[in-house]
Write an enzyme that holds these catalytic residues in place. Structure first.
Site, PDB file in Angstrom:
ATOM      1  N   ASP A   1       0.811  -1.224   0.000  1.00  0.00           N
ATOM      2  CA  ASP A   1       0.000   0.000   0.000  1.00  0.00           C
ATOM      3  C   ASP A   1       0.838   1.264   0.000  1.00  0.00           C
ATOM      4  OD1 ASP A   1       0.923   0.107   2.612  1.00  0.00           O
ATOM      5  OD2 ASP A   1      -1.006  -0.405   3.513  1.00  0.00           O
TER       6      ASP A   1
ATOM      7  N   ASP B   1       0.826 -11.183   5.828  1.00  0.00           N
ATOM      8  CA  ASP B   1       0.526 -10.370   4.654  1.00  0.00           C
ATOM      9  C   ASP B   1       1.852  -9.872   4.089  1.00  0.00           C
ATOM     10  OD1 ASP B   1      -1.392  -9.481   2.924  1.00  0.00           O
ATOM     11  OD2 ASP B   1      -1.999  -7.747   4.110  1.00  0.00           O
TER      12      ASP B   1
END
Length: 571
Positions: free
Chosen positions: A351, A471
């Protein structure tokens, strides 16, 4: 009785253990005259063998030296028994008493024994207080007494041995089945083996185990040890065709059992040189894929990683620079720490936000994680700086892409986010061992990934990350709820959750033939296009296509490990 001469066709590359045998010794043991070492008729208890004559070592109630001419001596050269081959290939035989009346040890496989000389035999003995191989109770050695060890009582190979007795086997053991005792610990199976590529090692069991730790993953293909009660088993594992040890033709695995280090030496037949360097994007490995609805970046449409929302600390701690050189070749030894373990799956994201572990009040003993300016290239040492995802100047560094190391083909390295509920995990490292299955689907990609390992270092946490889930930071892996990638100058990042691979899964389909190739080809094309202006980010994206075989949300087993220098230098 079969002739006692060992034919020269015996493959000596398969008989090496604690000590190495020179080429001259190997040649000598293959070409001995059958009668050269026979004991004298007038003095049957002696032999004319010299200290440098080649022979095989087998450890039973005491060490025995087996000579190609068929005699068996102790370490002093005194004849104790005879050796008789029982098969046409001259690889298996029995140790019998001198008068031939009884079998002392049967079914001895010569090609699994160590080649030594009388002079070097003591160097090859197992490092234990006592050792034995099952000897039939009816047999006895009529020549000089052994070390005084009493004949062991019968027990199965699977049963743990007590500290006061030596474990037995139901069937006569070869060297690969030897049983060694070391205090309360009993080791069943050889810790020195020679195995051909595409062949299996022999199972090794530690019984009487109080605690155990695997200290290395040099033989990454060796199956994870299994523990049941006080027995710890290293399963039989297949040596991959492409495996080449880093040094010569042997590889060692280290285990700490009951506080003592044990080395498992595996000699690979036909492996004679150090592996050639391989590109980090040309790994032969194994992987799988994910479903269309699987959200593998931030996993669920909840809040993003805590990097965008954690309050900054009032203090500013400058990240120190290290003078240690970044290791770019040679596979680092990975050591377990005995911390948390479990199962889960690996999702993916990038991100661009400031990592949670870059806030000094989250950093812990490892210090704050590296952060960069909005383009991801220039390090930003103001650890009070707000995240780009909140209008600030701190972003994720593109140097923290996943990568591989030359000579370490089946181990990858990456940075990852863990569940926010875990807390205090900044700077910790974990080994993820992929199982060959996926959380949402199991395709060719997942099956190809089986056995590969990913070493991850924690730089972030997320409220949308589940227990057991890691993640993994991968460019093009999906931005999730927050998108801080605008400063990078990249192209399309694909689906919000799942990124470029999720796009490929939808384009290729979920039941098409040869998904492994088609998904990889699609992802490679998208990586090249989206990161055409950023070679570093492109390399990270291609990691998912090549090392991870374009597998989405693969399942894994994880365990905490000591952080290798290759990750600490990028943290």
């Amino acid at each position: 009785m079969k002739h006692q001469f060992l034919k020269s066709v015996l493959a000596l590359s398969t008989v090496l253990a604690f000590v190495n045998c020179s080429d001259d010794t190997a040649e000598a043991i293959n070409n001995l005259d059958p009668s050269a070492l026979q004991p004298s008729e007038n003095n049957p208890g002696t032999t004319t063998t010299s200290a440098d004559d080649p022979c095989w070592l087998i450890t039973a109630d005491q060490p025995y030296l087996i000579y190609p001419a068929g005699i068996v001596t102790d370490l002093n050269g005194t004849v104790l028994a005879s050796f008789v081959f029982t098969d046409d290939s001259y690889t298996t035989g029995n140790m019998v008493s001198i008068d031939g009346s009884s079998i002392i040890i049967s079914n001895i496989k010569i090609d699994e024994l160590a080649i030594v000389t009388r002079e070097t035999a003591s160097m090859a003995l197992p490092p234990s207080s006592s050792a034995t191989i099952d000897i039939p109770a009816s047999s006895a050695i009529s020549t000089p007494a052994s070390s005084g060890t009493e004949a062991p009582t019968s027990s199965t190979n699977d049963s743990p041995a007590s500290s006061s007795s030596v474990a037995q086997q139901d069937t006569p053991a070869s060297s690969a089945q030897q049983v060694v005792t070391d205090g309360k610990l009993t080791i069943s199976g050889s810790l020195t083996q020679t195995v051909a590529k595409n062949a299996k090692t022999t199972e090794v069991k530690f019984s009487g185990v109080e605690n155990v730790t695997r200290m290395s993953w040099n033989a990454w293909w060796l199956e994870e040890p299994k523990q049941s009660g006080d027995t710890y088993t290293i399963p039989a594992s297949t040596v991959p065709e492409h495996f080449q040890p880093d040094d010569g033709n042997s590889v060692s695995e280290f285990f700490k059992v009951n506080g003592k280090d044990y080395e498992f030496i595996i000699t690979i037949s036909g492996a004679t040189s150090k592996p050639a360097s391989s590109s980090s994007q040309q790994q032969q490995a194994k992987s799988s894929s994910s479903q269309q609805q699987a959200k593998s970046s931030s996993s669920q449409q909840q809040q993003n990683k805590s990097s965008a929302s954690v309050a900054p600390s009032s203090s500013s701690v400058a990240k120190s620079s290290s003078s240690t050189q970044v290791v770019t070749s040679g596979c680092p030894a990975i050591k377990t720490k005995g911390g948390s373990t479990g199962t889960g799956f690996a999702s993916r994201y990038w991100d661009g936000c400031k990592p949670s572990c870059s806030w000094t009040n989250n950093a812990g003993s490892a210090g704050p994680a590296k952060q960069c300016s909005a383009n991801g290239k220039t390090e930003n040492t103001d650890y009070n700086a707000q995240s780009v995802c909140n209008g600030g100047s701190a972003a994720t560094c593109t140097s923290q892409i996943p990568f591989t190391v030359d000579g370490c083909d089946n181990i990858g390295f990456a940075f990852a986010a863990v569940p926010a509920s875990n807390g205090g995990q900044c700077g910790k490292c974990f080994q993820l061992t992929f199982t060959g299955k996926g959380k949402y689907e199991t395709k060719q990609n997942h099956k190809a990934l089986a056995g590969k390992k990913l070493i991850v270092m924690v730089t972030n946490i997320g409220a949308d990350v589940n227990q057991g889930q890691f993640d993994v930071m991968i460019p093009g892996g999906g931005v999730g709820l927050y998108n801080g990638t605008s400063g990078y100058g990249w192209g399309s990042q694909g689906d919000t959750y799942g990124g470029l691979l999720s796009e490929c899964e939808k384009e290729v389909g979920y039941n098409a033939s040869n998904l492994l190739t088609k998904r990889k080809e699609c992802l490679v094309e998208k990586c090249n296009k989206s990161f055409s202006s950023d070679a570093t980010a492109k390399q990270g994206c291609l990691f998912l296509a090549n090392f991870m075989e374009a597998a989405g949300n693969p399942n894994h087993e994880y365990t905490e490990v000591e952080c290798p220098e290759v990750l600490k230098q990028k943290y």
